[in-house]
Motif scaffolding. Structure first.
Motif, short mmCIF file in Angstrom:
data_model
loop_
_atom_site.label_atom_id
_atom_site.label_comp_id
_atom_site.label_asym_id
_atom_site.label_seq_id
_atom_site.Cartn_x
_atom_site.Cartn_y
_atom_site.Cartn_z
N TRP A 74 23.64 -54.10 -7.41
CA TRP A 74 23.85 -54.14 -8.86
C TRP A 74 25.14 -53.41 -9.23
CZ3 TRP A 74 20.31 -57.51 -9.83
CH2 TRP A 74 19.07 -57.45 -9.20
N PRO A 75 26.28 -53.96 -8.83
CA PRO A 75 27.54 -53.22 -9.02
C PRO A 75 27.83 -52.92 -10.49
CG PRO A 75 27.96 -55.50 -8.35
CD PRO A 75 26.49 -55.26 -8.17
N LEU A 76 27.42 -53.79 -11.39
CA LEU A 76 27.74 -53.56 -12.79
C LEU A 76 26.72 -52.67 -13.48
CD1 LEU A 76 28.96 -57.11 -13.89
CD2 LEU A 76 30.26 -55.23 -12.90
N GLU A 77 25.46 -52.75 -13.06
CA GLU A 77 24.41 -52.02 -13.77
C GLU A 77 24.21 -50.60 -13.24
OE1 GLU A 77 23.99 -55.14 -12.55
OE2 GLU A 77 22.71 -56.34 -13.86
N TYR A 78 24.29 -50.43 -11.92
CA TYR A 78 23.93 -49.14 -11.33
C TYR A 78 25.14 -48.21 -11.30
CZ TYR A 78 22.37 -45.69 -7.90
OH TYR A 78 22.04 -44.52 -7.28
N LYS A 79 24.88 -46.93 -11.63
CA LYS A 79 25.95 -45.95 -11.57
C LYS A 79 25.76 -45.08 -10.33
CE LYS A 79 28.12 -42.44 -14.49
NZ LYS A 79 28.02 -41.37 -13.48
N ASP A 80 26.80 -44.99 -9.54
CA ASP A 80 26.78 -44.22 -8.30
C ASP A 80 26.25 -42.81 -8.56
OD1 ASP A 80 27.38 -43.59 -5.60
OD2 ASP A 80 29.18 -42.55 -6.29
N ASP A 81 25.34 -42.34 -7.69
CA ASP A 81 24.75 -41.01 -7.87
C ASP A 81 25.36 -40.04 -6.87
OD1 ASP A 81 23.16 -38.83 -8.38
OD2 ASP A 81 21.49 -39.58 -7.17
N ARG A 82 26.26 -39.21 -7.35
CA ARG A 82 26.95 -38.27 -6.45
C ARG A 82 25.99 -37.36 -5.72
NH1 ARG A 82 31.00 -34.32 -8.62
NH2 ARG A 82 31.67 -34.07 -6.45
N GLN A 83 24.91 -36.96 -6.41
CA GLN A 83 24.01 -35.98 -5.79
C GLN A 83 23.18 -36.59 -4.67
OE1 GLN A 83 26.01 -33.65 -7.92
NE2 GLN A 83 24.49 -32.81 -6.49
N SER A 84 23.24 -37.90 -4.54
CA SER A 84 22.54 -38.54 -3.43
C SER A 84 23.50 -38.88 -2.31
CB SER A 84 21.84 -39.80 -3.92
OG SER A 84 20.81 -39.45 -4.80
N ARG A 85 24.67 -38.32 -2.35
CA ARG A 85 25.64 -38.59 -1.29
C ARG A 85 25.80 -37.37 -0.39
NH1 ARG A 85 28.23 -43.06 -1.14
NH2 ARG A 85 28.39 -44.43 -2.94
N PHE A 86 26.14 -37.66 0.87
CA PHE A 86 26.45 -36.57 1.78
C PHE A 86 27.73 -35.88 1.29
CE2 PHE A 86 24.01 -39.25 4.81
CZ PHE A 86 22.99 -38.36 5.00
N VAL A 87 27.91 -34.67 1.73
CA VAL A 87 28.97 -33.82 1.21
C VAL A 87 30.34 -34.50 1.22
CG1 VAL A 87 29.11 -32.68 3.47
CG2 VAL A 87 30.10 -31.57 1.48
#
Lengths: 814, 110
Positions: free
Chosen positions: A535-548
């Protein structure tokens, strides 16, 4: 010194033989394994659940790369053997010769294709290997697609049921009067036909195929002798198999219908052994797995110099179509001196027929209720005298001595020598022993006894034996879940995110029943990727779910500092950029400046709070993030090509830069590295990349699925094209295919091994409309992600977030 | 106890952390999804990884270097790993995050 053993064919029979060999005498043989299919051994009889979507290819792999590596097997997969020179004891492969001391021929069988007009049209398939299965799955993806299956035997019906489950309109064409005539009598065949028709499959018996009709080289319809035309998009021929004996016959070995072998599985040449569907033993040829495994045991013993003799045994058949309970064993032809006991319950669709000769049971056919099949099979194999129980025999073991009809009690009542797993010849006692020795999970039982490790139809029975033996300690197992937060697999989650339109992390966790409030470090990065890819247009990337590294857009080092790698498009830089990099290195006291393997410069040892300012300086000089830290596009490595090189055939540098400008910023299941090299001398090392392009005079060879990390692997040729525009579109489409389908943390080569290169080709090379659609979806996603994260975080308003929230060193000093 | 205001709760991302510099090293202040705060030494007992950069899940954090997981309420390593991180009292008052300064200033003596 180890003797040289060459094996031709990596199928289930030779796979099992090698297991026995390595278990009993590791190191005795140095093995080279040829396989015409570009992969190792998988459980071919489980292709039907793969076709129907109930399992994936991964689920049915029996020997993976690691196993072969551990056993020291030299794998020559995807390579055909051209001939065998028995005098010199050498096997000629397509890519070179291998000498042998002992040779195993396990070439298996070839599906029989009726040579009727049109049999060579595109879309006419056999049902034999993963390629066939993938081709059927691909065909079923088209809405309203129609399939005709010729052959109403085991394979044909499994294909038909699988295709129907995939949403196709399916017609089965069978030449005989009833389905599965070799295993079923007409009554059971009728019930089976009715059950299939209830599922919406059209079944035509006594139907003679005449001609396959085509249009533009592709199958259009099947015409029957009576003039009926059955329109179809694919036609599956499942009318039988023939032992593959060509190689053996050309080498001068004794060959009849199959390759002749003696009781020790040795051919007419004492140094050449053979087993599986390619052999003929005492006039018999083989198509079911159980006898193959017996042969494997014998062959391994023969190789180790032990005496062993293969003895043919009774086999039984079950149809692997969910919901169709069907069993047959032994001989059920009518004949003199034979008597039948028949039970019918039309309301429940149950039919059972036992065939007796004298006092013994010699055959059984059951439909609709096969719970007692193993008990009957035992009576047939053991030749038990059944005269005492004849009155109630048809009602099964529950009525012999008043035992209850509870399935667990029935299993408990089975003697220890009752066979549970027909494929592997595992009896109840062996399973009980394994449980007592500590194998308390289904996987452990599979590993130690092989029970239920082949066709899997006895899995329920094995679990019942476990339940009876272990009592309350037994917990029904499930498939390997994504992580401890969920019971779903990665594949399930990806599918459900799409099908249920789940567009946020809480939606996924809520709807799919996550067991933790906010996931774990294993599932969150995966979910974040799946959501943003779908969902590239709808979903916003969640930084806190990313590795450092991905959260901080730099690579963390062991001391907590970071490394900074600015992008150098295609590895090309300028004096001005180099000055800016040198200035930044000075200004932020960078302890080490190093060249990377991806043709750019790494500034190592930068403090976190300095990152935004350093990025701003690099931005000011026109540079952006090199994404050296992402599961996504890393670099496109190039050589100088026609621009300067006297050997260059195309503008490899220019094409590399174009590709990098198209792909940069995109996220992927794992890192993605490309290269474009200007001629086959390959200075840019394109043939070990995820996607590597080799320029030639006539155009561009696009290779994929290379690896140069934990595994080392050359790319495989996806296609050759004439123009840069085609390269651009195919690379975009292939990247998107990978993004949409691969499991998180699978590199391209792992994913391609799973789905098959041919499937990829069909998606992005052959199907132009699909290629275009994939490239368009990639471009849509890039409209969001083709930006520089450094510029975003270097904004003055953002910088404070990179520094400590407070400094209380003064308070502490008091 | 002497509570010191280190900043606004909103300056710490949910499921994230910020660090506080002290004379004896950094303290990581974590904020969970349900707005609890925890303060721990920003140093993994395994290889010294900055815990503040780990993925926060529930009341646990995974070290970014080698994925050791710590219960932030006790500082104890979870699972098969054995280790202990020092924790400090932390609380939220009127949207501000407060740490116990006495503990922070005396910890180097321990």
């Amino acid at each position: 010194m180890a003797q040289k053993l060459v094996v031709i064919g990596a199928g289930m029979a030779s796979g099992r033989a090698l297991e026995h060999l390595f278990e009993e005498a590791p190191g005795t043989y140095e093995v080279t394994l040829f396989n015409a299919e570009p992969r190792g051994n998988y459980n071919r009889i489980m292709l039907s659940p793969v076709l129907s979507g109930e399992k994936t290819y991964d689920d049915i792999v029996t020997h993976d790369d690691t196993w072969y590596a551990e056993q020291g097997v030299t794998c020559r997969f995807g390579e055909k053997v051209v001939s065998i020179d028995r005098a010199a004891k050498v096997v000629h492969g397509e890519q070179g010769d291998v000498a042998y001391d002992k040779l195993i021929i396990a070439t298996g069988s070839t599906p029989f294709i009726i040579p009727m007009p049109g049999h060579d049209l595109k879309g006419v398939l056999a049902y034999r290997d993963l390629e066939d299965t993938n081709a059927m799955v691909a065909a079923a993806a088209k809405p309203g697609a129609r399939a005709v299956v010729i052959g109403g035997g085991l394979l044909g019906l499994e294909a038909a049921a699988g295709l129907k489950l995939r949403g196709m309109d399916v017609t089965v064409v069978h030449i005989m009067g009833h389905l599965m005539e070799r295993q079923l009598d007409p009554s059971a065949g009728y019930l089976l036909k009715k059950a299939l028709e209830d599922r919406g499959i059209t079944v035509l018996c006594e139907a003679n195929s005449e001609q396959i009709l085509g249009e533009d080289g592709h199958v259009r319809a099947l015409r029957l002798k009576d003039g009926t035309e059955l329109p179809c998009d694919i036609l599956v021929m499942a009318v039988g198999i023939r032992p593959s004996t060509k190689l053996a016959a050309e080498a001068g070995l004794a060959v009849g219908r199959g390759i002749h072998v003696d009781d020790g599985m040795v051919t007419s040449d004492p140094d050449i052994l053979a087993l599986g569907e390619c052999v003929e033993h005492n006039g018999q040829i083989f198509g079911l797995v159980a006898p193959l495994y017996d042969q494997a045991k014998v062959l391994a013993k023969t190789l180790l110099g032990e005496d062993a003799a293969y003895v043919a045994r009774e086999v039984s058949t079950k149809l692997k179509v969910t919901g169709c309970d069907l069993f047959s064993a032994g001989d059920f032809a009518e004949g003199e001196g034979r008597e039948d006991i028949v039970f019918r319950d039309p309301g429940r669709g149950v039919y059972k027929r036992l065939i007796l000769e004298g006092n013994k049971l010699i055959g059984a056919v059951m439909y609709g209720d096969t719970a007692d099949s193993n008990w009957f099979f035992g009576l047939i194999k053991d030749g038990t005298d059944v005269s005492d129980m004849r009155d109630t025999l048809i009602f099964g073991p529950g009525f012999q001595g008043g035992a209850s009809s509870d399935p667990l009690a029935a299993v408990a009542a089975l003697p220890l020598d009752a066979e549970i797993c027909g494929c592997n010849g595992v009896c109840k006692g062996k399973i009980v022993e394994a449980i007592q020795a500590g194998a308390t999970t289904l996987d452990a039982i599979k590993a130690t006894t092989k029970a239920s490790a082949s066709c899997g139809t006895c899995t329920g029975l094995v679990e019942q034996v476990m339940a009876v033996t272990m009592g309350d300690a037994f917990v029904m197992p499930t498939v390997q879940p994504m992580c401890k937060c969920t019971d779903h697999t990665h594949e399930d989650v990806r599918r459900l995110i799409k099908s249920q339109q789940l567009k946020s992390m809480p939606a996924v966790m809520q709807e799919l029943g996550w067991k933790t409030p906010d996931g774990c470090p294993s599932c969150r990065p995966a979910l974040n990727y799946y959501l943003l890819a779908d969902w590239p247009l709808e979903y916003k990337d969640d930084r806190q779910s990313r590795f450092v590294n991905e959260r901080n857009h730099a690579n963390i080092q062991k001391d907590g500092t970071y490394s900074v790698v600015p992008r150098m498009w295609g590895g090309v830089t300028t004096p001005a950029e180099l000055r800016a990099i040198a200035d930044a290195a000075d200004k932020y006291n960078v302890p080490m400046v190093k060249m990377t393997g991806g043709q750019r410069i790494d500034l190592l040892g930068v403090k976190k709070e300095d990152l935004p300012a350093m990025w701003a300086d690099l931005n000011a000089a026109g540079m952006v993030s090199g994404h050296a830290y992402t599961k996504g596009l890393r670099t496109v490595k190039t050589c100088v090509g026609t621009e300067f090189c006297r050997f260059g055939t195309q503008d490899s540098t220019g094409l590399g830069i174009k590709l990098e400008k198209m792909l940069w910023g995109s996220w992927a299941p794992h890192k993605l590295k490309l290269a474009v090299t200007g001629c086959p001398r390959n200075c840019a090392e394109a043939t070990c990349k995820d996607i590597g392009i080799v320029c030639v005079d006539s155009g561009y060879q696009i290779g994929v699925a290379g690896a140069a990390g934990m595994d080392l692997k050359e790319t495989e040729l996806l296609c050759t094209v004439a123009t840069e525009d085609e390269v651009m579109e195919i690379v975009a489409a292939f990247t998107q295919l990978y993004r949409e389908n691969a499991r998180y943390l699978h590199r391209v080569y792992k994913w391609v091994a799973k789905v098959g290169l041919d499937w990829c080709k069909a998606q992005v090379v052959d199907d132009l409309a699909n290629r275009k659609a994939l490239a368009e979806r990639f471009e849509l996603s890039q409209s969001v992600y083709r930006t520089d994260p450094w510029a975003e975080h270097a904004k003055p308003s953002e910088r404070a977030k990179w520094a400590p929230i407070a400094d209380i060193t003064k308070e502490a000093a008091e | 106890m002497s509570w010191v205001d280190i900043g606004a709760l909103d300056d710490i991302p949910a499921q994230g952390a910020r660090v506080v510099k002290t004379a004896t090293g950094c303290v990581a202040v974590f904020r969970t999804l349900d707005d609890q705060v925890f303060a721990l030494d920003d140093r993994c007992p395994h290889k010294g990884g900055p815990l503040s950069e780990g993925i926060v899940h529930g009341a646990s954090v995974a070290c970014p270097l080698h994925n050791w997981v710590f219960d932030m309420s006790t500082g104890e390593a979870k699972g098969a790993d054995v280790g202990q991180v020092t924790t400090y009292p932390a609380r939220i008052e009127n949207g501000r995050v407060l740490l116990d300064a006495t503990r922070l200033t005396t910890r180097s003596a321990a």
